[in-house]
Design a protein around this motif. Structure first.
Motif, short mmCIF file in Angstrom:
data_model
loop_
_atom_site.label_atom_id
_atom_site.label_comp_id
_atom_site.label_asym_id
_atom_site.label_seq_id
_atom_site.Cartn_x
_atom_site.Cartn_y
_atom_site.Cartn_z
N ALA A 58 0.85 -1.19 0.00
CA ALA A 58 0.00 0.00 0.00
C ALA A 58 0.88 1.24 0.00
CB ALA A 58 -0.92 0.01 1.22
N ALA A 59 0.35 2.32 -0.55
CA ALA A 59 1.12 3.56 -0.65
C ALA A 59 1.52 4.07 0.72
CB ALA A 59 0.30 4.63 -1.39
N THR A 60 2.59 4.85 0.76
CA THR A 60 3.02 5.44 2.02
C THR A 60 1.94 6.37 2.55
OG1 THR A 60 4.09 7.26 0.85
CG2 THR A 60 5.44 5.35 1.37
N GLY A 61 1.84 6.45 3.88
CA GLY A 61 0.84 7.32 4.49
C GLY A 61 -0.57 6.78 4.43
N SER A 62 -0.72 5.46 4.23
CA SER A 62 -2.05 4.88 4.08
C SER A 62 -2.56 4.24 5.37
CB SER A 62 -2.05 3.84 2.95
OG SER A 62 -1.09 2.83 3.23
N GLY A 63 -1.79 4.34 6.44
CA GLY A 63 -2.25 3.81 7.72
C GLY A 63 -1.80 2.39 8.01
N ARG A 197 1.55 -16.13 13.22
CA ARG A 197 1.07 -15.26 12.15
C ARG A 197 2.18 -14.30 11.75
NH1 ARG A 197 -4.55 -14.64 15.14
NH2 ARG A 197 -3.26 -15.80 16.59
N THR A 198 2.28 -14.05 10.45
CA THR A 198 3.33 -13.17 9.94
C THR A 198 2.71 -12.14 9.00
OG1 THR A 198 4.90 -15.01 10.03
CG2 THR A 198 5.55 -13.08 8.73
N GLY A 199 3.13 -10.91 9.16
CA GLY A 199 2.67 -9.84 8.28
C GLY A 199 3.84 -9.07 7.69
N LEU A 200 3.83 -8.89 6.37
CA LEU A 200 4.84 -8.09 5.69
C LEU A 200 4.18 -6.85 5.13
CD1 LEU A 200 5.78 -11.24 5.34
CD2 LEU A 200 7.53 -10.22 3.90
N PHE A 201 4.72 -5.68 5.44
CA PHE A 201 4.13 -4.41 5.04
C PHE A 201 5.16 -3.54 4.33
CE2 PHE A 201 1.55 -6.08 8.36
CZ PHE A 201 0.26 -5.60 8.18
N SER A 202 4.77 -2.96 3.20
CA SER A 202 5.68 -2.06 2.50
C SER A 202 4.93 -1.31 1.42
CB SER A 202 6.85 -2.81 1.88
OG SER A 202 7.71 -1.92 1.20
N ALA A 203 5.50 -0.16 1.02
CA ALA A 203 4.94 0.58 -0.12
C ALA A 203 5.49 0.07 -1.44
CB ALA A 203 5.25 2.07 0.03
N THR A 204 6.53 -0.77 -1.38
CA THR A 204 7.13 -1.31 -2.60
C THR A 204 7.27 -2.83 -2.48
OG1 THR A 204 9.28 -0.73 -1.63
CG2 THR A 204 8.39 0.74 -3.32
N GLN A 205 6.19 -3.45 -2.06
CA GLN A 205 6.19 -4.89 -1.77
C GLN A 205 6.42 -5.75 -3.01
OE1 GLN A 205 5.68 -5.90 1.33
NE2 GLN A 205 5.56 -8.07 1.09
N GLU A 224 -3.27 -5.59 -1.75
CA GLU A 224 -2.70 -4.50 -2.54
C GLU A 224 -3.72 -3.38 -2.63
OE1 GLU A 224 -0.46 -3.68 -6.83
OE2 GLU A 224 -1.28 -5.65 -6.35
N VAL A 225 -3.40 -2.25 -2.00
CA VAL A 225 -4.30 -1.10 -2.00
C VAL A 225 -3.78 -0.11 -3.02
CG1 VAL A 225 -5.29 0.77 -0.64
CG2 VAL A 225 -4.85 -1.45 0.42
N LYS A 226 -4.53 0.08 -4.09
CA LYS A 226 -4.10 0.94 -5.18
C LYS A 226 -4.64 2.35 -5.01
CE LYS A 226 -3.73 -2.79 -8.57
NZ LYS A 226 -4.13 -3.26 -9.92
N THR A 227 -3.85 3.31 -5.51
CA THR A 227 -4.28 4.71 -5.50
C THR A 227 -4.76 5.07 -6.89
OG1 THR A 227 -2.59 5.21 -3.86
CG2 THR A 227 -3.55 7.08 -5.03
N GLU A 228 -5.88 5.79 -6.97
CA GLU A 228 -6.41 6.21 -8.26
C GLU A 228 -5.38 7.06 -8.99
OE1 GLU A 228 -9.92 9.16 -9.95
OE2 GLU A 228 -9.96 8.45 -7.88
N SER A 245 -3.46 2.61 -11.84
CA SER A 245 -3.20 3.05 -10.48
C SER A 245 -1.84 3.72 -10.40
CB SER A 245 -3.25 1.87 -9.51
OG SER A 245 -2.21 0.97 -9.80
N SER A 246 -1.70 4.57 -9.37
CA SER A 246 -0.43 5.23 -9.12
C SER A 246 0.15 4.66 -7.84
CB SER A 246 -0.66 6.74 -8.97
OG SER A 246 0.51 7.37 -8.48
N LYS A 247 1.49 4.67 -7.72
CA LYS A 247 2.13 4.17 -6.52
C LYS A 247 2.31 5.28 -5.49
CE LYS A 247 4.86 0.72 -6.67
NZ LYS A 247 6.00 -0.21 -6.80
N THR A 248 1.81 6.45 -5.79
CA THR A 248 1.90 7.58 -4.85
C THR A 248 0.50 8.01 -4.42
OG1 THR A 248 1.92 9.13 -6.72
CG2 THR A 248 4.05 8.40 -5.85
N PRO A 249 0.39 8.67 -3.26
CA PRO A 249 -0.94 9.08 -2.78
C PRO A 249 -1.65 10.01 -3.75
CG PRO A 249 0.71 9.27 -1.04
CD PRO A 249 1.45 8.98 -2.30
N LEU A 250 -2.98 9.98 -3.73
CA LEU A 250 -3.80 10.76 -4.65
C LEU A 250 -3.58 12.26 -4.46
CD1 LEU A 250 -6.01 10.77 -6.81
CD2 LEU A 250 -7.71 10.75 -4.98
N GLY A 251 -3.35 12.70 -3.21
CA GLY A 251 -3.20 14.12 -2.94
C GLY A 251 -1.81 14.66 -3.17
N LEU A 252 -0.93 13.85 -3.77
CA LEU A 252 0.46 14.26 -3.95
C LEU A 252 0.72 14.70 -5.39
CD1 LEU A 252 3.41 14.48 -2.97
CD2 LEU A 252 3.68 12.06 -3.54
#
Length: 592
Positions: A58-63, A197-205, A224-228, A245-252
């Motif tokens: 998921a994109a950076t800043g997505s929680g 349980r294992t979780g892997l998190f990244s903006a460039t997974q 995979e959470v995509k940004t419009e 989709s974009s790999k950066t936040p919508l407001g950027l």
């Protein structure tokens, strides 16, 4: 009145999640004003709570931080009502000290809802003996830290028990699965139970999918959470990007400015002057560059009154924490940093991201710009590129990172003379400038996109002018590869040995060293008067060779150096050496 959810949030409340979150966790969320889930939280929390492994992109800043902290707390709540002091139930690993510290502080309100559960933050920069003593006395049920420090603690403390570990979280997983961390990560994971349980998190997974099995995931669910995609110039998203989709936040909004190397500092100062009321992060390629520009920018008259804070990996841990805390508390100001501050950090109110130097690793671009436009807010970013680096724009567009061109202003004041004037008056500036220049060239040689960033095409003359150098340093790379020195104007009528440190104590020490050196030379007059013996060493022999022979010998030397670097790179990938050892052996230790 309850605030309406913004565009970064879903319509799903935390209180409506299934399986449900406990009342203490919901109360803590309400206290901090968190009512609605972000998409990554809505997708990930139920999966972890229902015994699924996850790989989250998921994109950076997505929680993402709350997406793994909340289920982790609930898992601990259901596991044991009162774990033993040294019974480790959960572990969160991230690549940097700053990110680990941030996660630890974000976790505190939620961990406090658990009875008798002790969380500890394990990062470098502090005494490991003091840390082990603290764990022995207080216990540790949740470890949050960097791979190196957690690895050291696990090897030193047999008192810690991992057989009941319930959940492992790897934040910025793509970075953790790279060569430098791989040996320690493999060792850590090998000591953990497989039934967890294992979780892997990244903006460039997606770039690390093949490495997921090494983290011990069992049939992970990909989230995979995509940004419009953003619309530009009347084009549809499908016309602009290779996917929808974009790999950066919508407001950027990301821009690029193309200029010559000798004009970059002037454009940077012009930008800062016009945005004095903003909160800005500037990224440089090396620690030496951060040190230099941190000193130089503070001496410029146009930036008087601007808060400038430096942060890089070679600072002591206390200084790094102080710098990050100071910048976080500012309403406006400038943070000059390396990529040590690129990943995961949640710094409130950042208006602009300035990339003075493009990152060596293109994956880091997304992490850098992700320090702004977080959780649905708007933000802007700009990167300064040399004319020969223009292909980087198309390269990023293909990777679903759209950039807009910013026109290069013509009326920018040239600040290079002011930098050179400062260097004449303070030896500290002169020496830092030389170190920054040399470290930049060495770092440039290591660009992952070497087909775009071709170091043999660097215009050294303009680059040296852009660093405000008084003279060109004697560098082997410049001599052997005939890099262009066009555009450099050396300072005349100046004795560099006479340039003093503005700091009186440093100048006093320098004079003392010069005096000692002179006295040592005076003690050997006889040796100086003896006729020099004609040497018949390799240097003399080389001078007698023809130009073609010297060129052939240099080619062999270059090939041997390349073969040596390649062998070291293979060792790094196999885990035989770590990143720090690789940096020392190749002379690239200044890059981070």
């Amino acid at each position: 009145m309850e605030p309406e959810p913004n565009r970064a949030l879903t319509d799903l409340r935390f209180s409506d999640l299934n399986p449900p979150l406990s009342t203490p966790v919901l109360e803590a969320l309400n206290e901090f004003g968190f009512h609605y889930c972000t998409p990554v939280q809505a997708a990930t929390i139920p999966l972890l709570l229902t015994y699924k492994d996850v790989a989250v992109d998921a994109a950076t800043g997505s929680g993402k931080t709350l997406a793994f902290l909340l289920p982790l707390v609930e898992i601990l709540r259901k596991s044991l009502s009162s774990p033993k002091p040294h019974q480790v139930m959960a572990m969160i690993i991230s690549p940097t000290r700053e990110l680990s510290s941030q996660i630890y502080h974000v976790a505190q309100p939620f961990i406090s809802t658990l009875l008798n559960v002790k969380a500890t933050c394990l990062v470098g920069g502090s005494s490991i003996s003091a840390e082990t003593k603290r764990i022995e006395e207080d216990g540790a049920n949740l470890l949050i830290g960097t791979p190196g420090r957690i690895y050291d603690i696990m090897n030193r403390m047999d008192i810690l028990k991992f057989r009941d570990l319930e959940i492992l979280i790897l934040d910025e997983a793509d970075r953790l699965l790279e060569g430098g961390f791989q040996e320690k990560m493999n060792s850590i994971i090998s000591r953990l139970p497989k039934l967890r349980r294992t979780g892997l998190f990244s903006a460039t997974q997606t770039e690390a999918v093949e490495e997921l099995s090494k983290a011990g995931l069992r049939n992970p669910v990909r989230v995979e959470v995509k940004t419009e995609a953003k619309m530009q110039g009347g084009l549809t998203s499908s016309q602009q990007l290779t996917s929808g989709s974009s790999k950066t936040p919508l407001g950027l909004q990301i821009e690029y400015l193309e200029c010559e190397a000798d004009k970059k500092p002037s454009h940077l100062v012009d930008f800062l002057t016009k945005n004095m009321s903003k909160k800005i992060i500037i990224y440089f390629m090396t620690c030496a560059c951060v040190d230099y520009w941190g000193v130089v920018l503070s001496r410029l008259d146009t930036l008087k009154g601007c808060s400038l804070i430096s942060l890089h990996g070679k600072l002591k841990q206390t200084a790094r924490v102080k710098a990050l805390t100071s910048f976080t508390d500012l309403s406006c100001g400038v943070l000059l940093c390396t990529d040590v501050a690129a990943r995961g950090l949640d710094i409130p109110g950042v208006d602009w991201i300035v990339q003075y130097d493009p990152p060596q690793d293109p994956n880091v671009f997304v992490h850098r710009v992700g320090r702004t436009a977080r959780l649905g807010k708007s933000g802007r970013a700009i990167i300064l590129l040399l004319p020969k680096e223009e292909a980087y724009v198309e390269f990023l567009r293909i990777r679903r990172i759209p950039l807009e061109e910013r026109k290069c202003p013509d009326n920018v004041q040239d600040i290079v003379p002011e930098i050179r004037s400062a260097a004449k008056k303070d030896r500290n500036i002169m020496e830092k400038g030389l170190r920054a220049f040399v470290s930049y060239i060495r770092a440039y040689k290591e660009h992952h996109c070497s087909y775009i960033f071709r170091w043999k095409e660097l215009e050294i003359g303009k680059l040296a002018m852009g660093h405000g150098l008084l003279q060109l340093p004697c560098m082997r790379d410049v001599k052997c590869h005939s890099l262009s020195t066009k555009g450099f104007v050396p300072v005349k009528d100046i004795k560099f040995a006479d340039i003093k440190f503005k700091d009186k104590s440093r100048e006093k020490q320098r004079q003392k060293n010069l005096k000692a050196k002179k006295e040592a030379a005076d003690l050997e007059p006889e040796a100086e008067m003896k006729p020099k013996r004609k040497r018949n060493d390799a240097t003399t022999i080389t001078r007698k060779k023809t130009g073609k022979q010297r060129q052939a010998a240099q080619t062999v030397e270059d090939r041997d150096e390349l073969d040596r670097d390649y062998r070291l790179l293979k060792k790094l990938k196999k885990g035989a050496i770590n990143e720090s050892e690789f940096a020392k052996l190749t002379g690239t230790e200044d890059f981070l």
